[in-house]
Enzyme design. Structure first.
Site, short mmCIF file in Angstrom:
data_model
loop_
_atom_site.label_atom_id
_atom_site.label_comp_id
_atom_site.label_asym_id
_atom_site.label_seq_id
_atom_site.Cartn_x
_atom_site.Cartn_y
_atom_site.Cartn_z
N CYS A 110 5.22 -2.66 -1.32
CA CYS A 110 4.03 -3.30 -1.90
C CYS A 110 4.36 -4.50 -2.79
O CYS A 110 3.63 -5.49 -2.80
CB CYS A 110 3.20 -2.27 -2.68
SG CYS A 110 4.11 -1.28 -3.87
N ASP A 369 -5.02 -5.80 -3.06
CA ASP A 369 -4.25 -4.56 -2.91
C ASP A 369 -3.50 -4.56 -1.58
O ASP A 369 -4.11 -4.65 -0.52
CB ASP A 369 -5.22 -3.38 -2.96
CG ASP A 369 -4.52 -2.04 -3.07
OD1 ASP A 369 -3.27 -2.01 -3.00
OD2 ASP A 369 -5.21 -1.02 -3.23
N HIS A 371 -1.93 -2.00 -0.36
CA HIS A 371 -1.76 -0.61 0.07
C HIS A 371 -2.69 -0.22 1.21
O HIS A 371 -3.46 0.75 1.12
CB HIS A 371 -1.94 0.34 -1.12
CG HIS A 371 -0.93 0.15 -2.20
ND1 HIS A 371 -1.14 -0.71 -3.27
CD2 HIS A 371 0.31 0.66 -2.37
CE1 HIS A 371 -0.07 -0.70 -4.06
NE2 HIS A 371 0.81 0.11 -3.53
#
Length: 482
Positions: A110, A369, A371
């Site tokens: 990430c 994000d 993820h």
């Protein structure tokens, strides 16, 4: 036999982790992010107001307002701007990463993805300018509650490719012949087509293949030289140095006019930045290249490579804004930084969960994000789908939950631009009554050829304020934990 058995166990372990990560990170949960109508929203230097002119109610606005709100409240402009930022997420079924058998970065990549997003924003400023937005941005639908498994993602990509191939006439993915464009397209359409060439080329540099200039494979390979393996967790300071090396080693002629600089122990040495602006890349000729695709035109922001003795510099500054938690005294500082158009964002996040901060409203950060697990996209094809590289759904996080370790990025087009940036940031960095110590400082002179990545262990690289004991130079404004 024992070696063969060990290899089989390792392969089974890799497959099991891949399946688990696909289940864990394949959910695209539809959560409406709330925005206040009464407070401005700042997105990488752009300010947006969601309040309608005749609306005096103190209610909160959701990200999916009515059509009337789009017109009255400036929400549509924000949505288009946010969605136009390039989004990099976990990917699966990619070619094996260097030094491993891993075919996915789910669960550990990430911070590298966040770093790619910040670097992509710098390249957007370099080639397209801050006012650029993607023409297809508003057509993207917010992420919903269906799972984006491998099969679902493949069906989506297949349907997109099918629709593109069956649609008549030129489209975003099919460029008309040059003579047709000159004969039928207006100047605006030609300019839009050129910008889309920049956009598509830029995304392809970050593809998930060993040949991609700034792709995950290249970043992992560079991480190996710093003691990091595929599957390890990367901190924001290490990623800053990896990004610097990736930009410096990029061989695409279009990237000859841009380089990167990483501050040393929270200090930006002006002479080093100015040298980076002026010096050509090692092993390369002058950054003046007429054959570098894509080619800038008069309507495009001229990249620094078009100047005879200058190139642009991406300035990366690893900092730590507190001890175990972010010191609240730095909140206003972070807001000031994200209010600048030449700021390319902040990579950081929660502990062991990285994200890319691009703005704020009140005391909440707005971020992208990484993820989400998406399928591999072959960017070597001329018409690869761009939809999975843009996020229509912003997220918010309270400043209080932000991890203190982060890297701040800026884009400087020329020496004159850097002098302006240094002057403006010096004002922002002036300690207030609460902030006794600045997050970082500017110092005249060079950094005495100090190489953080070569002299520190992987553990110590996560602490950007640690000084090399061999250095004898003394500077003001040393970093102190509050």
């Amino acid at each position: 036999m024992e070696s063969k058995g060990s290899d089989e166990v390792e392969k089974l372990k890799t497959k099991f982790l891949s399946v688990w990560h696909n289940v864990k990170y394949s959910w695209a949960l539809k959560l409406k992010t709330s925005f206040s109508r009464n407070s401005p929203v700042l997105l990488l230097g752009k300010c947006y107001h969601f309040k309608a002119e005749d609306d005096d109610s103190p209610t909160e606005a959701c990200y999916e307002p009515s059509e009337e709100d789009f017109v009255m409240g400036n929400v549509e402009a924000f949505r288009k701007d946010f969605t136009s930022r390039v989004w990099f997420t976990y990917r699966e079924e990619i070619p094996p990463l260097p030094g491993s058998t891993l075919t996915s970065d789910c669960g550990w990549g990430c911070m590298l993805r966040a770093g790619q997003m910040m670097l992509a924003q710098a390249l957007i400023l370099h080639f397209l300018g801050r006012d650029w937005t993607w023409s297809k941005a508003l057509a993207l639908q917010p992420l919903d509650t269906e799972t984006w498994t491998t099969t679902a993602a493949k069906r989506l990509v297949a349907s997109l490719e099918s629709s593109l191939q069956s649609s008549p006439g030129p489209s975003d993915h099919e460029s008309p012949p040059v003579h047709q464009a000159q004969a039928s397209a207006s100047a605006e359409e030609a300019d839009e087509h050129l910008k889309e060439m920049y956009h598509r080329t830029l995304v392809s540099w970050f593809g998930d293949s060993p040949s991609a200039q700034l792709g995950l494979h290249r970043l992992v390979r560079l991480g190996l030289t710093m003691g990091k393996q595929a599957g390890d967790w990367y901190g924001p300071a290490v990623v800053a140095h990896i990004l610097k090396k990736a930009v410096e080693e990029a061989m695409d002629p279009s990237l000859a006019g841009i380089t990167a600089y990483v501050s040393q122990d929270c200090t930006v040495y002006s002479a080093d930045v100015i040298d980076s602006h002026r010096a050509p890349k090692p092993g390369q000729a002058s950054p003046e290249r007429s054959d570098a695709p894509p080619t800038p035109q008069n309507n495009q922001p001229a990249p620094a490579s078009t100047l005879s003795d200058s190139r642009a510099v991406i300035i990366l500054i690893p900092v730590r804004l507190g001890g175990e938690k972010t010191n609240p005294d730095y909140f206003n500082f972070a807001k000031s930084i994200l209010s600048l158009e030449y700021c390319i964002g902040i990579i950081g996040g929660k502990p062991k969960q990285a994200c890319y901060f691009v703005g704020f409203q009140d005391d909440s950060l707005i971020y992208m994000d990484p993820h989400y697990c998406q399928s591999f996209v072959d960017v070597s094809t001329s018409d690869f789908p761009l939809q999975s590289y843009h996020c229509p759904s912003p997220k918010k996080m309270p400043f209080s939950k932000m991890d203190p370790s982060c890297t701040i990025g800026f884009y400087s087009r020329s020496v004159q631009d850097y002098e302006r940036i240094r002057h403006e940031l010096s004002k922002v960095l002036q300690p207030s009554a609460k902030e006794k110590y600045p997050a970082f400082t500017f110092v005249q002179g060079h950094g005495r050829d100090y190489d953080l990545s070569a002299s520190l262990t992987p553990e110590k690289r996560e602490w950007p304020f640690i000084r090399d004991p061999r250095r004898t130079v003394t500077t003001t404004g040393d970093f102190v934990l509050l």
